[in-house]
Design a protein around this motif. Structure first.
Motif, PDB file in Angstrom:
ATOM      1  N   ALA A   9       1.650  28.788   1.536  1.00 41.54           N
ATOM      2  CA  ALA A   9       2.562  29.337   2.574  1.00 41.54           C
ATOM      3  C   ALA A   9       3.956  28.119   3.119  1.00 41.54           C
ATOM      4  O   ALA A   9       3.880  26.733   2.714  1.00 41.54           O
ATOM      5  CB  ALA A   9       1.815  29.108   3.820  1.00 41.54           C
ATOM      6  N   PRO A  10       5.058  28.591   2.735  1.00 40.97           N
ATOM      7  CA  PRO A  10       4.997  30.435   3.106  1.00 40.97           C
ATOM      8  C   PRO A  10       5.460  31.350   1.812  1.00 40.97           C
ATOM      9  O   PRO A  10       5.273  32.323   2.173  1.00 40.97           O
ATOM     10  CB  PRO A  10       5.777  30.281   3.657  1.00 40.97           C
ATOM     11  N   GLU A  11       5.556  30.472   0.389  1.00 42.34           N
ATOM     12  CA  GLU A  11       4.763  31.528  -0.058  1.00 42.34           C
ATOM     13  C   GLU A  11       4.000  32.258  -0.438  1.00 42.34           C
ATOM     14  O   GLU A  11       2.958  32.141   1.056  1.00 42.34           O
ATOM     15  CB  GLU A  11       5.095  31.082  -1.845  1.00 42.34           C
ATOM     16  N   GLY A  12       3.266  33.016  -0.965  1.00 40.61           N
ATOM     17  CA  GLY A  12       2.154  33.867  -1.059  1.00 40.61           C
ATOM     18  C   GLY A  12       1.843  34.349  -2.364  1.00 40.61           C
ATOM     19  O   GLY A  12       3.409  35.013  -3.418  1.00 40.61           O
ATOM     20  N   CYS A  13       0.387  35.466  -2.977  1.00 43.43           N
ATOM     21  CA  CYS A  13       0.399  36.104  -3.612  1.00 43.43           C
ATOM     22  C   CYS A  13       0.603  38.215  -3.165  1.00 43.43           C
ATOM     23  O   CYS A  13      -0.040  37.817  -2.304  1.00 43.43           O
ATOM     24  CB  CYS A  13      -1.041  35.560  -4.340  1.00 43.43           C
ATOM     25  N   SER A 288       0.876  37.344  14.718  1.00 46.65           N
ATOM     26  CA  SER A 288       2.493  37.930  14.720  1.00 46.65           C
ATOM     27  C   SER A 288       3.429  37.434  15.192  1.00 46.65           C
ATOM     28  O   SER A 288       3.176  37.343  16.435  1.00 46.65           O
ATOM     29  CB  SER A 288       1.995  39.764  14.437  1.00 46.65           C
ATOM     30  N   TRP A 289       5.123  37.588  15.135  1.00 46.69           N
ATOM     31  CA  TRP A 289       5.712  37.019  16.094  1.00 46.69           C
ATOM     32  C   TRP A 289       7.130  37.632  15.983  1.00 46.69           C
ATOM     33  O   TRP A 289       7.502  37.805  14.435  1.00 46.69           O
ATOM     34  CB  TRP A 289       6.524  35.397  15.817  1.00 46.69           C
ATOM     35  N   GLY A 290       7.061  39.012  16.999  1.00 53.03           N
ATOM     36  CA  GLY A 290       8.208  39.896  16.512  1.00 53.03           C
ATOM     37  C   GLY A 290       8.167  40.699  15.262  1.00 53.03           C
ATOM     38  O   GLY A 290       9.481  40.845  15.117  1.00 53.03           O
ATOM     39  N   ARG A 291       7.156  41.699  14.828  1.00 55.56           N
ATOM     40  CA  ARG A 291       6.569  41.645  13.615  1.00 55.56           C
ATOM     41  C   ARG A 291       7.460  40.959  12.605  1.00 55.56           C
ATOM     42  O   ARG A 291       6.905  41.600  11.310  1.00 55.56           O
ATOM     43  CB  ARG A 291       7.512  43.125  13.702  1.00 55.56           C
ATOM     44  N   ASP A 292       7.767  40.076  12.298  1.00 57.05           N
ATOM     45  CA  ASP A 292       8.796  39.374  11.580  1.00 57.05           C
ATOM     46  C   ASP A 292       7.998  38.870  10.883  1.00 57.05           C
ATOM     47  O   ASP A 292       8.121  38.499   9.418  1.00 57.05           O
ATOM     48  CB  ASP A 292       9.971  39.225  11.393  1.00 57.05           C
ATOM     49  N   TYR A 293       7.470  37.884  11.527  1.00 54.80           N
ATOM     50  CA  TYR A 293       6.500  36.938  10.733  1.00 54.80           C
ATOM     51  C   TYR A 293       5.200  36.087  11.636  1.00 54.80           C
ATOM     52  O   TYR A 293       4.725  37.300  12.651  1.00 54.80           O
ATOM     53  CB  TYR A 293       7.110  35.092  11.546  1.00 54.80           C
ATOM     54  N   ILE A 294       4.214  35.361  10.853  1.00 51.48           N
ATOM     55  CA  ILE A 294       3.016  35.545  11.697  1.00 51.48           C
ATOM     56  C   ILE A 294       2.955  33.573  11.029  1.00 51.48           C
ATOM     57  O   ILE A 294       2.957  33.102  10.989  1.00 51.48           O
ATOM     58  CB  ILE A 294       1.958  35.972   9.896  1.00 51.48           C
ATOM     59  N   ASN A 295       3.103  33.163  12.870  1.00 52.45           N
ATOM     60  CA  ASN A 295       2.508  31.618  13.039  1.00 52.45           C
ATOM     61  C   ASN A 295       1.277  31.648  13.235  1.00 52.45           C
ATOM     62  O   ASN A 295       0.614  32.492  13.761  1.00 52.45           O
ATOM     63  CB  ASN A 295       3.139  31.609  14.381  1.00 52.45           C
ATOM     64  N   VAL A 296       0.621  30.134  12.941  1.00 48.18           N
ATOM     65  CA  VAL A 296      -0.719  29.802  12.998  1.00 48.18           C
ATOM     66  C   VAL A 296      -0.819  28.539  13.580  1.00 48.18           C
ATOM     67  O   VAL A 296       0.110  27.892  13.628  1.00 48.18           O
ATOM     68  CB  VAL A 296      -0.960  29.805  11.718  1.00 48.18           C
ATOM     69  N   SER A 312       3.903  32.956   6.915  1.00 41.38           N
ATOM     70  CA  SER A 312       4.714  34.268   6.005  1.00 41.38           C
ATOM     71  C   SER A 312       5.998  34.053   5.562  1.00 41.38           C
ATOM     72  O   SER A 312       6.080  33.055   5.854  1.00 41.38           O
ATOM     73  CB  SER A 312       4.741  35.385   6.839  1.00 41.38           C
ATOM     74  N   TYR A 313       6.301  34.783   4.393  1.00 42.80           N
ATOM     75  CA  TYR A 313       7.558  34.766   4.343  1.00 42.80           C
ATOM     76  C   TYR A 313       8.539  34.678   5.229  1.00 42.80           C
ATOM     77  O   TYR A 313       8.587  34.504   6.467  1.00 42.80           O
ATOM     78  CB  TYR A 313       8.050  36.111   3.261  1.00 42.80           C
ATOM     79  N   GLU A 314       9.633  33.441   4.925  1.00 40.53           N
ATOM     80  CA  GLU A 314      10.575  33.260   5.675  1.00 40.53           C
ATOM     81  C   GLU A 314      11.818  34.325   4.835  1.00 40.53           C
ATOM     82  O   GLU A 314      12.809  33.555   4.713  1.00 40.53           O
ATOM     83  CB  GLU A 314      11.150  32.279   5.115  1.00 40.53           C
ATOM     84  N   ASP A 315      11.641  35.923   5.340  1.00 34.65           N
ATOM     85  CA  ASP A 315      12.659  36.621   5.894  1.00 34.65           C
ATOM     86  C   ASP A 315      12.487  37.574   7.024  1.00 34.65           C
ATOM     87  O   ASP A 315      11.799  37.041   7.700  1.00 34.65           O
ATOM     88  CB  ASP A 315      12.202  37.375   4.423  1.00 34.65           C
ATOM     89  N   ILE A 316      13.427  38.708   6.467  1.00 36.56           N
ATOM     90  CA  ILE A 316      12.943  39.164   8.240  1.00 36.56           C
ATOM     91  C   ILE A 316      12.414  40.667   7.813  1.00 36.56           C
ATOM     92  O   ILE A 316      12.461  41.904   8.573  1.00 36.56           O
ATOM     93  CB  ILE A 316      14.388  39.669   9.131  1.00 36.56           C
ATOM     94  N   VAL A 367       8.032  24.517  17.526  1.00 36.64           N
ATOM     95  CA  VAL A 367       7.896  24.889  18.796  1.00 36.64           C
ATOM     96  C   VAL A 367       8.861  26.078  18.868  1.00 36.64           C
ATOM     97  O   VAL A 367       8.622  26.800  19.789  1.00 36.64           O
ATOM     98  CB  VAL A 367       6.983  24.334  19.929  1.00 36.64           C
ATOM     99  N   SER A 368       9.917  25.634  18.403  1.00 37.04           N
ATOM    100  CA  SER A 368      11.410  26.190  18.558  1.00 37.04           C
ATOM    101  C   SER A 368      11.447  27.922  18.100  1.00 37.04           C
ATOM    102  O   SER A 368      12.345  28.473  18.573  1.00 37.04           O
ATOM    103  CB  SER A 368      11.963  25.140  17.661  1.00 37.04           C
ATOM    104  N   ARG A 369       9.844  27.997  16.675  1.00 35.77           N
ATOM    105  CA  ARG A 369      10.374  29.116  16.711  1.00 35.77           C
ATOM    106  C   ARG A 369       9.761  30.420  18.189  1.00 35.77           C
ATOM    107  O   ARG A 369       9.938  31.520  17.456  1.00 35.77           O
ATOM    108  CB  ARG A 369       9.241  28.468  15.495  1.00 35.77           C
ATOM    109  N   GLU A 370       8.785  29.763  19.058  1.00 30.31           N
ATOM    110  CA  GLU A 370       8.921  30.840  19.982  1.00 30.31           C
ATOM    111  C   GLU A 370       9.380  30.823  20.692  1.00 30.31           C
ATOM    112  O   GLU A 370       9.249  30.957  21.818  1.00 30.31           O
ATOM    113  CB  GLU A 370       7.307  30.197  20.265  1.00 30.31           C
ATOM    114  N   THR A 371      11.186  30.296  20.643  1.00 34.33           N
ATOM    115  CA  THR A 371      11.758  29.627  22.172  1.00 34.33           C
ATOM    116  C   THR A 371      13.025  31.067  22.063  1.00 34.33           C
ATOM    117  O   THR A 371      13.778  31.004  22.952  1.00 34.33           O
ATOM    118  CB  THR A 371      11.233  28.133  22.230  1.00 34.33           C
ATOM    119  N   ALA A 372      13.713  30.973  20.781  1.00 35.77           N
ATOM    120  CA  ALA A 372      14.308  32.016  20.650  1.00 35.77           C
ATOM    121  C   ALA A 372      14.433  33.475  20.993  1.00 35.77           C
ATOM    122  O   ALA A 372      13.082  34.085  21.418  1.00 35.77           O
ATOM    123  CB  ALA A 372      14.721  31.983  18.963  1.00 35.77           C
TER     124      ALA A 372
END
Length: 741
Positions: A9-13, A288-296, A312-316, A367-372
């Protein structure tokens, strides 16, 4: 694991081909040293369960292991060298729970465990060296959690394990103390709660409620802990907020005991999936976070949860439906579902496998990933007063105006987790009766956002609408949202409504739904109706505005004049009860009326956060009966009006004919209008002819009763009412058209 390589991660197959088919709800098990992946495959309007072994060149040994029906929500588990699979399957309206296993590369026959009106949400667990299957059996009278043991040659006796009258989505595990812990959602007291039970050598405990707020709970997951188990779930409230929570449970002095819930994270959003897994000393939670990411996150030995890390991928683009498999040491494997973001993209989903460790989570924790804030999800600032007249006042007003029919309020535009909303499909309908106290409700999940609604998901939507529909209480129409701009073409969104259970889904990538013309022709086969909504919406990257060069008066009978996004009567107007998003000129409701289109008015929430009937608008219908046929017919006949949420009472007649009517009169004859409005505050009432205000009443009262004669026009004219209150709540009657001969 030497035979394959998984990117960290954040890459994947990516292990499925989204050009060939759509793959949903992935999972993985270890099968005699091989990593076996499963997913729900959607191709040619059919859902199958496919598995494969991950090899050096990708997914190998692919096999379809399901039956002839359409598969939904597959799960898997590995036990004593055998990989087991369970899924729900529907065929011609019938539902069943199926099980199959593979041992030494040989597949068993499919076992049918249960059949019912709806049998859903299978879960597998092992307790005391025995494999168990849990599932939900739903009917018009409620929903029950069932369980049975599974053996290679047969299934054990089916046991009802829930005490509450209506329970969904059970999960179970063997706790660190050797007891069986079960959790599920339960609907009672007008809300959903997370309950748990434990089975010890002495038998089953009573149910214990874990949540402690007035927010609704969803997707509980239970995983083993050293002294018992841990339950994780999420909640959602009415201000577009959600939280991810956990609670430790154990058996103390022979009783099931739950510690106070811990709020792991809280924010504003509109989509959520959860997965959890454990091994001795380690618990892992993915969401999932806002449909765009998966946080663990993880925690060790019952300590605090770590900070969240993007895995997950670092895209939108979309990242949804994670599952977890814990490997050797601190290795974590996460299959998840990739789908494309907003825009002109293919709508097939893909399965991605990502690998990481607890050290990776610690290193990437932020943690800032979940404050925007997500501006799309932030609630509308205006106070959401649901002002209404009581039934006695409404009945007296109807009688005064000569109505023998019913006047009902509903919201016919909203989404659930089937597409890009919050919560489960049954919760959507139950929510309609909560704060908003709606009398009819429609779930309009997107046909292709973030991915195609599969055939089994459509059958779930059909069956659930049927089961939740209660005459004279809550009417539920079968419906969906046609969303072509997320696929290829900017025709604008349209909501589709059927009069009974027999309608089909015509996706914007299907031959029967590729263009508005195709859609119109398809709907006529089922007596379907479509309603353009947010007709002037400008998303920026792609257009969600209605292309008014397409119209069919036989099926396009109404238009949404207001929703949470903006008021769409014209280009200029704004409302504090909306987001007031950017609008596209020449696409408003008045632009459509100026083309000569004859459409009545509706309003809706377009809720993605279970706020239907609360945020955005509502629609009122005059109907003879409080049932599907009566409400659909009233909508088709345009006997409707729209409001911003307040239950303003509006009557508009021409020559004794109701709003939505078309009349033909001789030139030179005046038109007699009767107007009656009963606001929730004082009202200003405007009569609009051909998009221009021709008469205004300001009675300094909540009541406005007026008679008006129009003698000034001999050409075809379109008339409707606009009502405005000091609190800025508004209402719009459906038009009346007068043709001249």
């Amino acid at each position: 694991m030497s035979q394959y390589h998984i990117l960290t991660a954040p890459e994947g197959c990516m292990v499925t081909d989204d050009y060939a088919f759509s793959a949903q709800f992935p999972g993985a098990v270890m099968d005699n040293g091989s990593l076996r992946i499963h997913y729900q495959k959607f191709l040619n309007q059919h859902d199958t369960l496919e598995t494969g072994v991950l090899g050096a060149d990708g997914l190998e040994e692919r096999e379809t292991i399901s039956g002839e029906g359409d598969v939904l929500y597959p799960v898997s588990i590995s036990y004593q060298g055998v990989a087991w699979y369970a899924w729900s399957e529907t065929d011609h309206g019938a539902w069943k729970i199926c099980v199959r296993f593979v041992k030494n590369s040989r597949w068993s026959e499919i076992m049918t465990i249960d059949r019912g009106a709806v049998t859903l949400y299978p879960a597998l667990c092992v307790w005391k060296d025995t494999l168990y299957l849990l599932w939900t059996s739903q009917s018009a009278n409620g929903a029950t959690t069932l369980m049975c043991a599974l053996h290679e040659d047969c299934a054990g006796k089916i046991e009802k394990i829930s005490e509450a009258m209506e329970t969904y989505r059970a999960n179970a595990c063997e706790g660190g103390d050797g007891n069986l812990y079960v959790t599920y959602e339960a609907y009672y007291g007008g809300a959903y709660h997370t309950l748990c039970r434990v089975r010890t050598d002495a038998g089953w405990s009573k149910e214990v409620q874990l949540d402690s707020t007035d927010e609704w709970t969803c997707q509980p997951r239970v995983i083993a802990a050293a002294d018992g188990a841990t339950v994780c779930w999420y909640t959602f409230g009415y201000e577009a907020n959600f939280a991810v929570c956990s609670a430790d449970i154990s058996v103390q002095n022979g009783k099931l005991t739950a510690e106070a819930p811990v709020t792991i994270t809280r924010s504003v959003g509109w989509y959520m999936d959860l997965a959890a897994a454990s091994k001795p000393g380690l618990q892992v939670l993915a969401y999932s976070w806002g449909r765009d990411y998966i946080n663990v996150r993880f925690r060790k030995d019952g300590g605090k949860w770590s900070e969240p890390a993007l895995m997950s991928y670092e895209d939108i683009h979309f990242a949804v439906h994670p599952s977890l498999l814990l490997g050797e040491g601190d290795t974590i494997l996460m299959p998840w579902q990739f789908a494309h973001r907003n825009g002109h993209f293919g709508r097939n989903a893909s399965v991605v496998i990502t690998q990481f460790t607890t050290q990776d989570i610690t290193r990437c924790g932020d943690v800032s990933r979940e404050t925007a804030d997500n501006n799309f999800c932030i609630p509308i600032a205006a106070e959401k007063h649901l002002d209404a007249h009581d039934e006695k006042e409404k009945a007296a007003w109807l009688q005064k105006n000569g109505y023998a029919c019913k006047l009902l309020f509903g919201d016919i535009h909203g989404q659930s987790g089937i597409s890009d909303g919050m919560g489960s499909i049954d919760q959507y309908y139950r929510r309609s009766l909560a704060k908003a106290n709606l009398q009819f409700s429609c779930l309009t999940d997107h046909d292709c956002y973030p991915d195609w609604i599969s055939q089994s998901e459509w059958e779930l939507m059909r069956t659930t609408a049927h089961l939740m529909n209660k005459d004279n209480e809550l009417t539920c129409l079968l419906s969906f949202e046609w969303t072509p701009n997320e696929y290829q073409y900017d025709f604008g969104h349209k909501n589709i409504y059927y009069r009974d259970d027999n309608g089909d889904i015509f996706r914007s990538g299907d031959k029967g739904g590729l263009t508005p013309t195709d859609l119109y022709a398809s709907l006529k086969k089922y007596k379907g109706m479509c309603i353009p909504h947010h007709p002037a919406a400008d998303w920026g990257s792609v257009s969600a505005a209605t292309d008014w060069s397409f119209h069919d008066e036989q099926v396009e009978r109404l238009v949404e004049i207001m929703s949470r996004h903006a008021p769409y009567e014209d280009f200029e107007s704004t409302s504090k009860y909306t987001k007031n998003i950017k609008k596209m000129p020449h696409h408003s409701v008045q632009d459509a009326l100026a083309r000569g289109y004859r459409m009545g008015f509706t309003a809706g929430s377009d809720s993605h956060q279970m706020e239907h009937g609360v945020e955005g608008g509502i629609v009122a219908v005059y109907t003879e009966t409080h049932d599907r046929e009566g409400i659909w017919d009233a909508m088709y006949d345009r006997h409707t009006y729209a409001t911003t949420g307040a239950r303003i009472l509006v009557s508009f007649r021409a020559e004794g004919h109701m709003m939505g009517s078309e009349l033909t009169m001789e030139r030179g004859n005046c038109v007699h209008f009767n107007i009656s409005v009963f606001g929730t505050k004082t009202v200003k009432v405007e009569l609009i002819r051909n998009n221009t205000v021709m008469k205004t009443w300001t009675p300094n009262s909540a009541h406005c009763d007026a008679h008006f004669e129009d003698v000034g026009i001999d050409e075809t004219a379109c008339y409707y009412l606009r009502v405005t209150q000091p609190d800025e709540h508004m209402a719009w009657s459906s038009p009346i058209w007068i043709d001249r001969c």
